[in-house]
Write an enzyme that holds these catalytic residues in place. Structure first.
Site, PDB file in Angstrom:
ATOM      1  CE  LYS A   1       9.233   1.922   4.283  1.00  0.00           C
ATOM      2  NZ  LYS A   1       8.413   0.888   5.483  1.00  0.00           N
TER       3      LYS A   1
ATOM      4  N   GLY B   1       0.019   4.476   0.400  1.00  0.00           N
ATOM      5  CA  GLY B   1      -0.287   4.710   1.626  1.00  0.00           C
ATOM      6  C   GLY B   1      -1.205   5.941   1.958  1.00  0.00           C
ATOM      7  CB  SER B   2      -1.911   8.040   4.986  1.00  0.00           C
ATOM      8  OG  SER B   2      -0.476   8.262   5.319  1.00  0.00           O
ATOM      9  CB  THR B   3      -3.582  11.918   1.886  1.00  0.00           C
ATOM     10  OG1 THR B   3      -4.567  11.128   0.931  1.00  0.00           O
ATOM     11  CG2 THR B   3      -3.535  13.247   1.277  1.00  0.00           C
ATOM     12  CB  ALA B   4      -0.885  12.669   6.207  1.00  0.00           C
ATOM     13  CB  THR B   5       2.972   8.932   4.632  1.00  0.00           C
ATOM     14  OG1 THR B   5       2.364   8.811   5.892  1.00  0.00           O
ATOM     15  CG2 THR B   5       4.397   8.589   4.214  1.00  0.00           C
ATOM     16  N   GLY B   6       2.232  10.436   1.643  1.00  0.00           N
ATOM     17  CA  GLY B   6       2.234  10.996   0.465  1.00  0.00           C
ATOM     18  C   GLY B   6       2.919  12.328  -0.122  1.00  0.00           C
TER      19      GLY B   6
ATOM     20  CD  GLU C   1      -2.531   4.516  -7.379  1.00  0.00           C
ATOM     21  OE1 GLU C   1      -3.613   4.943  -6.903  1.00  0.00           O
ATOM     22  OE2 GLU C   1      -2.308   4.577  -8.376  1.00  0.00           O
TER      23      GLU C   1
ATOM     24  CB  CYS D   1      -7.400   2.896  -0.816  1.00  0.00           C
ATOM     25  SG  CYS D   1      -7.253   1.592  -2.308  1.00  0.00           S
TER      26      CYS D   1
ATOM     27  CD  GLU E   1      -8.319   6.616   3.994  1.00  0.00           C
ATOM     28  OE1 GLU E   1      -7.416   7.096   4.553  1.00  0.00           O
ATOM     29  OE2 GLU E   1      -8.569   5.783   3.005  1.00  0.00           O
TER      30      GLU E   1
HETATM   31  P1  NAD Z   1       1.010   5.326   5.897  1.00  0.00           P
HETATM   32  O1  NAD Z   1       1.308   6.325   4.783  1.00  0.00           O
HETATM   33  O2  NAD Z   1       1.254   5.425   7.474  1.00  0.00           O
HETATM   34  O3  NAD Z   1       2.516   4.099   5.580  1.00  0.00           O
HETATM   35  C1  NAD Z   1       2.783   3.609   4.231  1.00  0.00           C
HETATM   36  C2  NAD Z   1       4.274   3.361   3.901  1.00  0.00           C
HETATM   37  O4  NAD Z   1       4.793   4.448   4.273  1.00  0.00           O
HETATM   38  C3  NAD Z   1       4.905   2.441   5.056  1.00  0.00           C
HETATM   39  O5  NAD Z   1       5.555   1.495   4.594  1.00  0.00           O
HETATM   40  C4  NAD Z   1       5.214   3.403   6.030  1.00  0.00           C
HETATM   41  O6  NAD Z   1       6.456   2.818   6.763  1.00  0.00           O
HETATM   42  C5  NAD Z   1       5.769   4.364   4.945  1.00  0.00           C
HETATM   43  N1  NAD Z   1       6.334   5.827   5.494  1.00  0.00           N
HETATM   44  C6  NAD Z   1       6.088   6.019   6.558  1.00  0.00           C
HETATM   45  N2  NAD Z   1       6.633   7.456   6.640  1.00  0.00           N
HETATM   46  C7  NAD Z   1       7.449   7.601   5.534  1.00  0.00           C
HETATM   47  C8  NAD Z   1       7.906   8.777   4.735  1.00  0.00           C
HETATM   48  N3  NAD Z   1       8.295  10.066   5.419  1.00  0.00           N
HETATM   49  N4  NAD Z   1       8.524   8.727   3.694  1.00  0.00           N
HETATM   50  C9  NAD Z   1       8.318   7.590   2.863  1.00  0.00           C
HETATM   51  N5  NAD Z   1       7.559   6.386   3.480  1.00  0.00           N
HETATM   52  C10 NAD Z   1       6.849   6.621   4.473  1.00  0.00           C
HETATM   53  O7  NAD Z   1      -0.234   4.346   5.244  1.00  0.00           O
HETATM   54  P2  NAD Z   1      -0.849   3.124   6.027  1.00  0.00           P
HETATM   55  O8  NAD Z   1      -1.398   3.651   7.311  1.00  0.00           O
HETATM   56  O9  NAD Z   1       0.285   2.006   6.301  1.00  0.00           O
HETATM   57  O10 NAD Z   1      -2.143   2.689   5.235  1.00  0.00           O
HETATM   58  C11 NAD Z   1      -3.061   3.191   5.132  1.00  0.00           C
HETATM   59  C12 NAD Z   1      -3.485   4.354   4.069  1.00  0.00           C
HETATM   60  O11 NAD Z   1      -2.871   3.726   2.712  1.00  0.00           O
HETATM   61  C13 NAD Z   1      -4.998   4.554   3.855  1.00  0.00           C
HETATM   62  O12 NAD Z   1      -5.038   6.043   3.901  1.00  0.00           O
HETATM   63  C14 NAD Z   1      -5.359   4.032   2.520  1.00  0.00           C
HETATM   64  O13 NAD Z   1      -6.531   4.766   1.853  1.00  0.00           O
HETATM   65  C15 NAD Z   1      -4.003   4.263   1.705  1.00  0.00           C
HETATM   66  N6  NAD Z   1      -4.118   3.016   0.669  1.00  0.00           N
HETATM   67  C16 NAD Z   1      -4.384   3.728  -0.618  1.00  0.00           C
HETATM   68  C17 NAD Z   1      -4.352   2.702  -1.673  1.00  0.00           C
HETATM   69  C18 NAD Z   1      -4.461   3.223  -3.131  1.00  0.00           C
HETATM   70  O14 NAD Z   1      -4.228   2.523  -4.022  1.00  0.00           O
HETATM   71  N7  NAD Z   1      -4.921   4.490  -3.240  1.00  0.00           N
HETATM   72  C19 NAD Z   1      -4.403   1.450  -1.619  1.00  0.00           C
HETATM   73  C20 NAD Z   1      -4.362   0.961  -0.274  1.00  0.00           C
HETATM   74  C21 NAD Z   1      -4.158   1.826   0.935  1.00  0.00           C
END
Ligand code: NAD
Length: 474
Positions: free
Chosen positions: A169, A220-225, A242, A276, A372
């Site tokens: 996705k 993705g972001s730490t909050a969503t992680g 990640e 990131c 960040e």
């Molecule tokens: P995000 O967390 O908003 O979204 C990431 C993904 O999660 C999207 O596909 C989104 O649709 C999905 N998502 C949203 N809500 C969800 C839920 N409740 N459950 C499961 N999935 C859900 O992140 P973003 O704003 O798209 O990306 C930017 C962030 O990603 C930054 O914090 C960046 O540092 C981080 N990032 C980390 C790495 C790494 O390898 N550590 C690499 C690239 C980006």
């Protein structure tokens, strides 16, 4: 440029239940429609991935690697189409988009070449203990919008080579390059091995809670992680997370200010800061602080901020309006607290453009230093004492990466060892390689991507512990 896209479910390219706009961040105009999947389509994709598992995992690993290699070859044949589409949906300059696609092809090939051979842990007195690795099952990939293709390749390669199947996705604002890959995969991979569903942020929680998904590989972001991890706990899914970072760059006092400024600028502003592991705070000795600020300001002023599709553009727009507003807010706040050394004013034009911005003289508790920013704005901070700067660099809930710059390499490596992060580069940046494990410390992640450690994350370790059966003679 291609503008009609389909989802991939069970080897078939299908329509969604509706479509949504994909916006070019340089023009703010919709240039394509993305098919949207609902829960029923997601369930069909998971069922297809589950049904494909027995045959796929039973193939010899070299055959699975052959499929991955053919997918990489097909991407290479379409590299220009991928790069143009990536620039249109993500915003990055075309040369950087081409680099991301090239890196994705390289990553798929690197994983196709990796193996985890069975290990004999003990063999004595007729007893044998072996450890081998079995696939986990259906794995989900959830990716963000900053590097939509390579972050998927990081997951797809190890997932498939180890005998798992995948439901992927992409992020809602950058789904199209994933759908182009799906189109190629439909002709190459057996039905159900790789499925792609798109959403407008509704499917994530359904994926992480799905009982037939064994693992979620999330970037993705730490909050969503944190939400992913909590939801995955329900059926003890494996997760690789990640997440975000707030990487410090420490410039040591033996580096000429001009060289340090060049290196730090490149590490902070590539992909308009939306990396990131971008340099998100720079610590510079007081004695060279003003010279460093002057040099980095020159580089920021020389940047060509424009549509990534235009020749000569060196920095593109922020990928989406929400992030644009967030970065703009951080800059406005920082302007009240510190001194603008470069940039700072958002141009009055269409597109989510923010010029490379450098802010000096902020306190350590300023939001631009603590949070960040994920955009082209860098705080430059002073230090006098090496112990003090190490403590300040480590004073963060994040621990993704970091850099140390020093002519005395051994001294720089000593400092690097003391930074609490998954990866610290010395005199280089972004040296990410599919054969070197990459992982976040603290709230920047869980588990590894890349290398044999990353490959293992797509397997269950399985022990067979045998002894000879003693039969007493009558
Ligand atoms: P995000 O967390 O908003 O979204 C990431 C993904 O999660 C999207 O596909 C989104 O649709 C999905 N998502 C949203 N809500 C969800 C839920 N409740 N459950 C499961 N999935 C859900 O992140 P973003 O704003 O798209 O990306 C930017 C962030 O990603 C930054 O914090 C960046 O540092 C981080 N990032 C980390 C790495 C790494 O390898 N550590 C690499 C690239 C980006």
């Amino acid at each position: 440029m291609k503008t009609d896209f389909k989802l991939l479910v069970n080897g078939e390219l299908i329509d969604g239940v509706s479509t949504f706009d994909v916006v070019n961040p340089a023009t703010e105009e919709a240039f394509a429609q993305c098919p949207r999947a609902d829960e029923a389509i997601l369930n069909r994709a998971v069922a297809a991935a589950k049904a494909a598992l027995p045959a796929w995992s039973a193939l010899p690993v070299d055959e699975r690697a052959g499929y991955i290699g053919r997918l990489a070859d097909a991407m290479e044949a379409r590299i220009e189409d991928f790069a143009r589409l990536l620039t249109a949906e993500q915003g990055k300059p075309l040369d950087q988009a081409t680099y991301e696609i090239g890196g994705s092809i390289y990553t798929l090939r690197a994983f196709a070449a990796m193996r985890l051979p069975e290990q004999t842990l003990r063999s004595e007195n007729g007893g044998t203990v072996i450890e081998h690795r079995t696939p986990l099952g259906v794995c989900a990939s959830i990716t963000p919008w900053n590097f939509p293709v390579i972050l998927l390749a990081n997951k797809l390669g190890p997932c498939l080579v180890m005998g798992n199947t995948m439901v992927s996705k992409p992020a809602p604002t950058t789904p199209l390059t994933t759908l182009l890959l799906a189109e190629l995969a439909a002709d190459i991979l057996p039905a159900g091995v790789f499925n792609v569903v798109c959403d407008q942020n509704e499917l994530g929680p359904l994926i992480t809670a799905h009982p037939d998904i064994a693992k979620v590989a999330f970037t993705g972001s730490t909050a969503t992680g944190k939400k992913v991890m909590a939801s995955a706990a329900e059926n003890v899914k494996r997760v690789t997370l990640e997440l975000g970072g707030n990487d410090a760059a420490i410039v040591l006092d033996d580096v000429p200010a001009r060289i340090a400024a060049q290196k730090v600028y490149a590490g902070a502003m590539a992909n308009a800061g939306q990396i990131c592991v971008a340099i998100k705070r720079a610590y510079v000795p007081t004695a060279m602080y003003e010279e460093f600020c002057d040099e980095i300001a020159k580089l920021a002023d020389e940047a060509v901020l424009d549509d990534g599709a235009k020749q000569g553009s060196t920095i593109g727009p922020i990928q989406n309006r929400m992030q644009f507003e967030k970065v703009r807010g951080l800059i406005e706040d920082a302007k009240q607290r510190g001194r603008v050394v470069a940039g700072g004013n958002v141009p009055d034009r269409k597109g989510f453009f923010i010029p490379p911005t450098v802010i000096a003289d902020l306190d350590d508790d300023a939001p631009l230093v603590r949070e960040e920013q994920f955009g082209p704005v860098l705080p430059v901070l002073k230090y006098d004492d090496i112990e003090d700067v190490i403590a300040r660099a480590n004073d963060s809930p994040y621990g993704l990466g970091g850099t140390v710059w020093g002519v005395d390499q051994l001294r720089a490596m000593d400092v690097a060892r003391r930074i609490d992060a998954g990866t610290v580069w010395v005199n280089q940046h972004l040296a990410i390689d599919p054969t070197i494990p990459f992982r976040g410390a603290k709230q920047s992640g869980l588990g590894a991507e890349h290398g044999l450690a990353g490959l293992m994350e797509y397997t269950q370790a399985h022990i067979v512990n045998a002894v000879a059966l003693e039969i007493e003679q009558a």
